[in-house]
Design a protein around this motif. Structure first.
Motif, PDB file in Angstrom:
ATOM      1  N   PHE A  16     -20.806  32.379 -40.342  1.00  0.00           N
ATOM      2  CA  PHE A  16     -21.167  31.415 -39.519  1.00  0.00           C
ATOM      3  C   PHE A  16     -20.870  29.501 -40.685  1.00  0.00           C
ATOM      4  O   PHE A  16     -20.404  29.189 -39.731  1.00  0.00           O
ATOM      5  CB  PHE A  16     -22.485  31.092 -38.979  1.00  0.00           C
ATOM      6  N   CYS A  19     -17.310  30.376 -40.339  1.00  0.00           N
ATOM      7  CA  CYS A  19     -16.540  29.905 -39.716  1.00  0.00           C
ATOM      8  C   CYS A  19     -16.761  28.615 -39.221  1.00  0.00           C
ATOM      9  O   CYS A  19     -15.374  27.951 -38.416  1.00  0.00           O
ATOM     10  CB  CYS A  19     -17.099  30.752 -38.406  1.00  0.00           C
ATOM     11  N   LEU A  20     -17.443  28.174 -39.788  1.00  0.00           N
ATOM     12  CA  LEU A  20     -17.805  26.293 -39.574  1.00  0.00           C
ATOM     13  C   LEU A  20     -16.153  25.739 -40.519  1.00  0.00           C
ATOM     14  O   LEU A  20     -15.995  24.539 -39.837  1.00  0.00           O
ATOM     15  CB  LEU A  20     -19.036  25.525 -39.959  1.00  0.00           C
ATOM     16  N   TRP A  34     -13.094  30.006 -33.180  1.00  0.00           N
ATOM     17  CA  TRP A  34     -14.145  29.745 -34.834  1.00  0.00           C
ATOM     18  C   TRP A  34     -15.279  29.598 -34.837  1.00  0.00           C
ATOM     19  O   TRP A  34     -15.951  29.658 -35.310  1.00  0.00           O
ATOM     20  CB  TRP A  34     -13.252  28.624 -36.293  1.00  0.00           C
ATOM     21  N   PHE A  38     -18.577  31.424 -34.905  1.00  0.00           N
ATOM     22  CA  PHE A  38     -19.653  30.836 -34.984  1.00  0.00           C
ATOM     23  C   PHE A  38     -21.187  30.833 -34.968  1.00  0.00           C
ATOM     24  O   PHE A  38     -21.899  31.626 -35.346  1.00  0.00           O
ATOM     25  CB  PHE A  38     -19.561  29.299 -35.488  1.00  0.00           C
TER      26      PHE A  38
END
Length: 109
Positions: A16, A19-20, A34, A38
């Motif tokens: 996560f 993804c950020l 994305w 997350f």
């Protein structure tokens, strides 16, 4: 089994956070994907942390979960996002890894 769930939860914490980082670098539909990654990773990570705390002490479980996430996120930053791998970053990540291992050994579970 709780330790395995905790480690997997920590891996999803890395996902996560990564993804950020990718969402920040993109725009439009790609950024949306994305953000979805997350949210999914966050939900899985938190669920696994919750499951692990049913057996493990919360302080130990949370410290290990965040430690795995922190170490993994720094390594992803170095290898994927090309962040610097200075001596001090590697030194302190190493001490964090030793602390995570130490918590596992001193835990009664």
């Amino acid at each position: 089994m709780s330790w395995i769930l905790l480690i997997i939860g920590g891996l999803f914490e890395i996902a996560f956070a990564s993804c950020l980082g990718k969402a920040k670098e993109t725009s439009g539909l790609e950024s949306t994907y994305w953000i979805i990654g997350f949210l999914v990773s966050l939900a899985i990570s938190m669920t696994l942390l919750y499951k692990a705390t049913q057996v493990l002490p919360i302080g130990t479980a949370y410290a290990v979960w965040t430690g795995v996430g922190a170490v993994g996120t720094v390594l992803v930053g170095i290898f994927v996002f090309k962040e610097p791998a200075t001596f001090w970053r590697i030194f302190f990540i190493s001490t964090l890894i030793m602390s995570i291992i130490g918590l596992k050994f001193v835990s009664s579970h």
